[in-house]
Design an enzyme around this catalytic site. Structure first.
Site, PDB file in Angstrom:
ATOM      1  N   CYS A 119       0.804  -1.217   0.000  1.00  0.00           N
ATOM      2  CA  CYS A 119       0.000   0.000   0.000  1.00  0.00           C
ATOM      3  C   CYS A 119       0.844   1.277   0.000  1.00  0.00           C
ATOM      4  O   CYS A 119       1.920   1.326   0.593  1.00  0.00           O
ATOM      5  CB  CYS A 119      -0.946  -0.011   1.208  1.00  0.00           C
ATOM      6  N   GLU A 442      -3.177  13.540   2.527  1.00  0.00           N
ATOM      7  CA  GLU A 442      -4.174  13.246   1.508  1.00  0.00           C
ATOM      8  C   GLU A 442      -5.515  13.731   2.018  1.00  0.00           C
ATOM      9  O   GLU A 442      -5.825  13.580   3.205  1.00  0.00           O
ATOM     10  CB  GLU A 442      -4.267  11.734   1.261  1.00  0.00           C
ATOM     11  N   SER A 468      -6.070  11.905  -2.512  1.00  0.00           N
ATOM     12  CA  SER A 468      -5.948  10.455  -2.609  1.00  0.00           C
ATOM     13  C   SER A 468      -6.019  10.010  -4.058  1.00  0.00           C
ATOM     14  O   SER A 468      -6.620  10.666  -4.909  1.00  0.00           O
ATOM     15  CB  SER A 468      -7.085   9.807  -1.817  1.00  0.00           C
TER      16      SER A 468
END
Length: 554
Positions: A119, A442, A468
């Site tokens: 991630c 973000e 994001s």
């Protein structure tokens, strides 16, 4: 072998005794030591299963004659860290990951590394470490999450974020939101759209640092485990042939990667991460390269949040090899670049092709004849602003409206909740940059709320923070220089008219040059928001978003 420094010779008897305390045999100590960098934890859905991937990698290493030695790396879940103070630590964690991999590798003299991220910041952090260390290394990700299903539609994390705004706007009920909550994330893996995690995993494959399929094979499949075993075997070949990351991550390889990014319509965060990785490789990726590449690269894929397809659809359509093979028909790639397969990029994609032209559009039928990201400049953003053009509604590609100025993400979200944002507004969120945030949060919550309220075709957002990969709409981030450095975004006032022209890559506030200079002349630096701990140190050392938000070398 590098590992001889910790195991060979009379003077290393104490070292060998410590290995034997852990159960290592003389046979295992005689083999190359392969560090298995596992970022598995119990707080990220994309990482919850990485013990399975690591076990498969270790099996591959042993089959090929090596000794795998696992150690951990941290990871932040951007979704769980979103819209509170935790998000300040996400981008900043990238540097800690790179540093920790360096520390463990140098302290224990590994001969090679298998890097297991999945991630967001973990992927670039590990690639930065690989470049810095420059010993044989290979990446295998944990793989993407499958899509969820809700009311007969494919859904993913971005849908639930937008669902919050839809409840606020009366478009769905809270009970429907709860039903969706149960459905959007059906299991382990990196969230199913072309968000930052999956973008970076796909681009790692295009860069040549992972085996074909690493970016797109779903997390839950046996194919993912087989890929992990193959990766464990491959690192032994890289060690034997002494193929190092800097042999692979060349300037031309990065140009291939940017081209793939534009064709895929990837996350805007790549404009932070690719320059940061390149910095560790010893060269600069100027943002003009992104702009130039965008102009000549067709946009071939519209994956969530830009469209209805997801990563599993991309995988079934042929994955990254199919995208690269199609791009090669237009001579857009350097096919002679070496990859971790031991072969060139051209050899890797030979015979590959598109299996579903609805998911991967061919060159004669792209979504657009230019790529999915745009680099904007203007009097608000002298260095840069970045937008995922592929996810902007056509009517918002050019927009002019009054500035609604907020000094933090929280202030903006409160205004949205209270219904204070009107059609045509341009939301400005500042003091959220790398230094001013600190950490360059973000901000999926305000963008998702705008979309959920049904305003994504009427309202634009600009910020010196970032958005994001799950964001859609006219959301322009990375505005540099940031407000905390006295950038022009600090001089924008409530009601100023802002003009956005994405096709022509411009972003301006419509005030005179003299007025803007006058406002900036009276600007005063603000007190740091955080005065102790890691983020306080990070804020002192971090550079501009236009430079990848890397830390100063001095």
């Amino acid at each position: 072998m590098r590992s001889d420094a910790v195991k060979k010779g009379l003077e290393k008897a104490p070292h060998r005794s410590l290995f034997k305390a852990m159960g290592y045999t003389d046979e295992e100590l005689a083999r190359p030591f392969i560090g298995i960098v596992n970022s598995r934890n119990e707080i990220i859905p994309g990482h919850i299963h990485l013990n399975i991937i690591a076990d498969a990698v270790k099996a591959g290493v042993r089959m090929a004659g090596g000794t795998p030695i696992e150690f951990p790396a941290i990871g932040v879940c951007d979704g769980i860290a979103m819209n509170h103070q935790g998000m300040k630590y996400s981008l900043a964690s990238r540097e800690v990951i790179a540093d920790s991999v360096e520390i463990m590798t140098q302290a224990h003299a590994f001969d090679g590394l298998v890097l297991i991220p999945n991630c967001d910041k973990i992927v670039p952090g590990m690639l930065m470490a690989a470049a810095r260390l420059n010993i044989p290394a290979i990446v295998v990700s944990g793989g993407p999450m499958l899509t969820g299903r809700y009311k007969g539609q494919d859904v993913s994390l971005s849908n639930i974020f937008e669902g919050v705004g839809a409840v606020r706007g009366g478009r769905i009920t809270e009970d429907e939101l709860t039903e969706m909550e149960e459905a959007v994330c059906p299991g382990c893996g990196s969230c199913a759209g072309m968000f930052t995690a999956n973008t970076m995993n796909c681009l790692t494959e295009a860069l040549g640092m992972s085996l074909p399929g690493s970016g797109t094979i779903p997390a839950v499949t046996a194919a993912r485990q087989r890929l992990a075993k193959a990766t464990g075997m491959k690192i032994m070949e890289l060690v034997e042939k002494d193929i190092k990351p800097l042999d692979i991550m060349t300037e031309k390889s990065f140009l291939n990667t940017i081209t793939a990014d534009m064709a895929l319509g990837g996350s805007t965060n790549t404009v932070l991460h690719l320059p940061a990785i390149a910095h560790e490789c010893g060269f600069k990726l100027d943002l003009d390269l992104f702009r130039q590449t965008n102009e000549k690269t067709p946009h071939m894929c519209k994956l969530s949040p830009a469209g209805s397809h997801h990563i599993q659809d991309l995988n079934e359509a042929g994955g990254i090899p199919a995208v690269l093979a199609e791009l090669s028909k237009k001579d857009l790639l350097y096919l002679d670049r070496l990859t971790v397969t031991g072969k060139t990029l051209g050899e890797n994609i030979q015979g590959k092709g598109i299996l579903n032209p609805e998911v991967i559009r061919p060159l004669d039928n792209p979504y657009s004849h230019k790529g999915g990201l745009a680099i904007l400049k203007g009097n608000i953003a002298p260095e840069c602003g970045v937008v995922k053009e592929a996810a902007v509604a056509p009517e918002m590609l050019s927009h002019k409206g009054p500035a609604r100025v907020f000094e933090s993400e929280e202030e903006c979200c409160q205004a949205l909740v209270e219904g204070k944002i009107n059609k045509g507004d341009v939301i400005v969120i500042r003091y959220e940059g790398p230094k001013g945030g600190p950490g360059m949060r973000e901000m999926l919550t305000p963008t998702a709320m705008v979309a959920g309220l049904g305003l994504d075709k009427d309202v634009a957002l600009i910020t010196d923070g970032r958005f994001s990969g799950a964001t859609r709409g006219a959301s322009i981030g990375h505005v540099s220089p940031e407000a905390a450095l006295g950038g022009p975004i600090a001089a924008v006032r409530e009601g100023d008219i802002i003009e956005i022209d994405i096709p022509n890559c411009s972003l301006n506030v419509l005030v005179s040059e003299e007025e803007l200079k006058s406002r900036l002349a009276s600007w005063q630096p603000r007190e740091p928001k955080i005065k102790k701990g890691y983020l306080a140190r990070y804020a002192k050392m971090v550079t501009s978003a236009s430079m990848g938000a890397v830390l100063k070398d001095e």
